[in-house]
Design an enzyme around this catalytic site. Sequence first.
Site, PDB file in Angstrom:
ATOM      1  CG  ASP A  99     -58.041 -25.716  12.774  1.00  0.00           C
ATOM      2  OD1 ASP A  99     -58.808 -24.806  12.423  1.00  0.00           O
ATOM      3  OD2 ASP A  99     -58.386 -26.645  13.529  1.00  0.00           O
ATOM      4  CG  ASP A 122     -62.243 -23.652  17.344  1.00  0.00           C
ATOM      5  OD1 ASP A 122     -62.306 -23.501  18.570  1.00  0.00           O
ATOM      6  OD2 ASP A 122     -62.527 -22.764  16.528  1.00  0.00           O
ATOM      7  CG  ASP A 182     -59.204 -30.466  14.385  1.00  0.00           C
ATOM      8  OD1 ASP A 182     -59.207 -29.426  13.692  1.00  0.00           O
ATOM      9  OD2 ASP A 182     -60.145 -30.783  15.127  1.00  0.00           O
TER      10      ASP A 182
END
Length: 215
Positions: free
Chosen positions: A9, A11, A166
Amino acid sequence: MPTRALVFDFDGTLADTESAVLQSWRELFREHGVELPMAAWYAVIGTQHTTPAMFALLAEHVPGIDPEALRPKSKARVFQLLEKLGPRDGVRSYLETAKDHGLKLAVASSSSGAWVNPHLERLGINGYFDAVLTGDLHKAKPDPDLYLAALDALGAEAADTIAFEDTPHGVTAAKAAGLTCVAVPNAITESLDFGQADVVLPSFTAKPLEALLTR
């Protein structure tokens, strides 16, 4: 089973852009006399709906507000906050180790290519990736489409691939696509539920990549 590919991922995972984005929204809400409820932020973090959801929420509290008029200022503030941001600690070491092992690498982000690609270049890590999949061309997380597209782009199988995320939305997407998922929460997401993840690390420096490759 040997690992042949990694999908990250962007961001909040490769770089903690989410802290800057959250700060800019908090500032904007406070300028209008409102505190941003964190529950509303957590509901959309890791998806494609953050900006419209935040503007809609602000409009609920400040009737008559024009989101389009605020958009340029909001965007400029985010980029100001991101000017000195680097990759998260340990990310570059993971990427170097992955290349040393001959692994294929991809980014799978719900954000647009116009956001992700310039940041990867600015961070100096764009050259590590064989493919960059973004939410302007694929269904955003928690839909698995970005991860399925990443597997296709890399010529990899889900069973041979590890995802790094995250947010719970991101973990949901990775698991729905059949990948092993390592959650590496940041300061904003560390209090969320990562029960779906196969492994949860407090940071990329907490465990070397080699230890994950022998899962």
